[in-house]
Motif scaffolding. Structure first.
Motif, PDB file in Angstrom:
ATOM      1  N   LYS A 289       0.820  -1.228   0.000  1.00  0.00           N
ATOM      2  CA  LYS A 289       0.000   0.000   0.000  1.00  0.00           C
ATOM      3  C   LYS A 289       0.843   1.261   0.000  1.00  0.00           C
ATOM      4  O   LYS A 289       0.445   2.280  -0.546  1.00  0.00           O
ATOM      5  N   GLU A 296       0.541   6.149  -7.131  1.00  0.00           N
ATOM      6  CA  GLU A 296      -0.726   6.740  -7.588  1.00  0.00           C
ATOM      7  C   GLU A 296      -0.657   8.259  -7.663  1.00  0.00           C
ATOM      8  O   GLU A 296      -1.393   8.877  -8.422  1.00  0.00           O
ATOM      9  N   ASP A 302      -1.278   5.947 -14.824  1.00  0.00           N
ATOM     10  CA  ASP A 302      -2.747   5.868 -14.895  1.00  0.00           C
ATOM     11  C   ASP A 302      -3.322   5.041 -13.759  1.00  0.00           C
ATOM     12  O   ASP A 302      -4.285   5.430 -13.119  1.00  0.00           O
ATOM     13  N   PHE A 303      -2.779   3.836 -13.578  1.00  0.00           N
ATOM     14  CA  PHE A 303      -3.359   2.880 -12.633  1.00  0.00           C
ATOM     15  C   PHE A 303      -2.260   2.134 -11.901  1.00  0.00           C
ATOM     16  O   PHE A 303      -1.238   1.786 -12.497  1.00  0.00           O
ATOM     17  N   GLU A 309      -6.559  -7.536  -7.674  1.00  0.00           N
ATOM     18  CA  GLU A 309      -7.409  -6.642  -8.463  1.00  0.00           C
ATOM     19  C   GLU A 309      -6.981  -6.680  -9.932  1.00  0.00           C
ATOM     20  O   GLU A 309      -7.830  -6.740 -10.835  1.00  0.00           O
ATOM     21  N   ARG A 330      -0.604   7.633 -21.798  1.00  0.00           N
ATOM     22  CA  ARG A 330      -0.386   7.432 -23.231  1.00  0.00           C
ATOM     23  C   ARG A 330       1.051   7.679 -23.683  1.00  0.00           C
ATOM     24  O   ARG A 330       1.589   6.916 -24.479  1.00  0.00           O
TER      25      ARG A 330
END
Lengths: 390, 390
Positions: A289, A296, A302-303, A309, A330
């Motif tokens: 975490k 993040e 992005d992710f 998950e 991108r």
């Protein structure tokens, strides 16, 4: 009919050519179709079938080629990247050996029914992964059969446009000589890594592909094309590679000890410097975490998804991905430590893939499909379409 | 067995409660499970089954509730948002009527087999969409049956935590009195829109839910929970809503004429101002590529996908989505023109959903599932799990 990985396929009575045009972002096809350079492809899209479908994430060559020949996502076949961190070996290793495969292929199921199958790939790594040795070869390692099918020239260097064209020539010749009923032809994305849609080199490449597709079609084969992933420019406004160095960043924030594995890595890294838009993070005994929250809030990412998950979202094998999967935006690629990457070959431009912005790929068939309301959604539906066509 | 939308379900011989906890981002469960406030949920996750799965995109209430009760994605059932642009009517209309549904529900297939099914929802809009009138009611519109099942208090206001608790109380009472074999209980995300994980109000809400789950379980029911979507903070550092006004932006760049439809819109917009992380763009007779390229270079936007690409990627019905679908980044929501949104209720905080950052949701069952290698991946697998449990 045969059943492979819970899907049913027709055993074809006429020749089939399934082509994976490595790195064929829809933007390349848009460009060459608009400029009337590819009459065969244009006819396929006009009179046959043309859709934009999804490749599997991470958008790399090995997972997608194996998805195509198994008709299934990586959770089923086990190939989560070109490269992965093998906990048992405590090392990053390439996933190029047949032993990594957890599912049967459509190719071997067809062979078991007496269908003569031939796989031709540009890179030899794929032959080892997808093809039984006696019915597969590569431009890198053509063997006697490969040399006899393309007698006019020596097998080309793997870092060339011709490596891909040679693959298509070999497949066309095998069909012309009646040596195979089903051919799977998989090219390399050397050109797409180097040249953007609209560039003369890219246009010339698709024009040359178009000639080979016409030759293949003249054998009477049903021809189906898709791609393993798209391709995007990954540079800053000044043209230099736009890299987030994850290991450096996490070492600074948390101290050393985080492992960053780049699943784009394969034996052929000159054209992309092992830089792609997906990275696997192993935090060893630390709580993931902390790393997740740092990543993040990092621009260009992005992710950041924890293992379970990511496995659920992209149908990935949980034991062959990181504690975290990172997907960049991108125009951004992900690296380890700055000093671990040799950028000398990409300093004047970097095009790459691996993330969510390279998911869309074309699916093209030289036959019109009936609209059923259940349209194909995946590149790995291509065998179903090719085999079920009359 | 029954077959619904090409999936097979067991007809259960004991009671089942399937619960959709609207807006239950995994972060809420992480928080309350860590702090030992929810003993029933903690036991379910420890002794039963707990996974993080995917909701359908766009991550809104209507598409996901309908996916849950049909076991299928929007391409099959037709519900692409809470709201859509109806070309025939030339107007944005809510998708709250049964007539919009293109597929049968698992609920009605169970009823046809003699299973007594009851649906209870917080918002009345969902009753009209998913339930036959005689076996469904809402906290908003409880009818005689609803009032008799929760006799201790009047049905609560829809903008309240109690609207959700009332739904669970009504479902528990129906099972206790032996009035239903299968209950589908769908709450509202009023609390999650207002309060972050860890906030006292959010914790109190999940503690109250936990008591109801214990009550439902005491009836002997198999209890299965999931959510329709996650939830994220959508504010700037100063706490004000972080909105990209798409219609204003496109009008400035292209002149007026682009239509922006916000599929989060429903009859209940006070708690989010109709601001979510997905928008549909209709460019009428203009080339969508211009709008696409403008939006792709706009900060705060993750993805801009043409219709066919979006339909393939997220299994959406092509006729009920925009020429383009826009998905915004984690902390950003999408609006039309600035003057079309009343932000007075969200000026001190906005939490919302609709995009890719709200895809992950929990899936919880009070029974242990055998590991099969084909783990559940979708919230709409919840009926299969609930019905197939012994």
């Amino acid at each position: 009919m045969i059943e492979v990985n819970h899907r049913r396929y027709a055993v074809p009575k006429s020749p089939r050519a399934i082509v994976c045009l490595d790195g064929s972002d829809p933007a390349y096809l848009d460009d060459v179709l608009r400029s009337a350079r590819v009459p065969t492809l244009a006819r396929f899209t006009r009179e046959g079938t043309f859709a934009i479908v999804n490749s599997v994430v991470p958008t790399f060559t090995n997972p997608n080629n194996v998805s195509i020949v198994t008709g299934a996502p990586p959770a089923v076949h086990g190939i989560s990247g070109n490269h992965f961190f093998d906990r048992a070996a405590n090392a990053d290793v390439p996933m190029n050996e047949r032993s990594y495969l957890r599912a049967p292929t459509i190719l071997e199921a067809l062979q078991a029914k007496g269908v003569r199958v031939l796989s031709v790939t540009a890179k030899h790594k794929l032959v080892k992964l997808i093809g039984a040795e006696e019915s597969a070869f590569s431009a890198e390692n053509p063997g006697e059969l490969g040399r006899s099918l393309v007698p006019d020239r020596a097998a080309p260097d793997v870092y060339s446009a011709d490596a891909s064209l040679w693959v298509l020539d070999a497949g066309a010749a095998a069909l012309e000589r009646g040596l195979a009923d089903v051919v799977y032809l998989s090219t390399t994305d050397y050109v797409q890594h180097k040249h953007a849609p609209g560039a003369p080199e890219a246009r010339a490449f698709y024009e040359a592909i178009d000639l080979r597709l016409a030759r293949i079609e003249r054998t009477g084969a049903v021809v189906a094309l898709t791609a393993d992933h798209g391709m995007n420019d990954k540079t800053k406004p000044d043209g230099s590679p736009n890299v987030v160095y994850l290991a450096s960043l996490l070492d600074r924030a948390l101290g050393p000890g985080t492992r960053v594995t780049l699943p784009i890595t394969d034996p052929y890294v000159v054209h992309h410097g092992a830089l792609g838009s997906c990275a696997m993070i192993y935090t060893s005994d630390r709580d993931p975490k902390k790393a997740q929250s740092i990543l993040e809030s990092t621009p260009g990412i992005d992710f950041v998804l924890p293992r379970s998950e990511a496995a659920a979202r992209y149908a990935l094998p949980p034991d062959r991905i990181g504690d975290l999967i990172v997907l960049s935006s991108r125009s951004v690629v992900l690296g380890k430590h700055e000093e671990e990457h040799d950028l000398s070959h990409v300093e004047r431009g970097l095009r790459s893939h691996g993330g969510l912005h390279e998911v869309s790929v074309p699916l093209i068939l030289n036959r019109r499909l009936e609209k059923t309301g259940h349209e194909p959604r995946w590149n790995y539906d291509v065998f179903e379409l090719a085999l079920s066509s009359p």
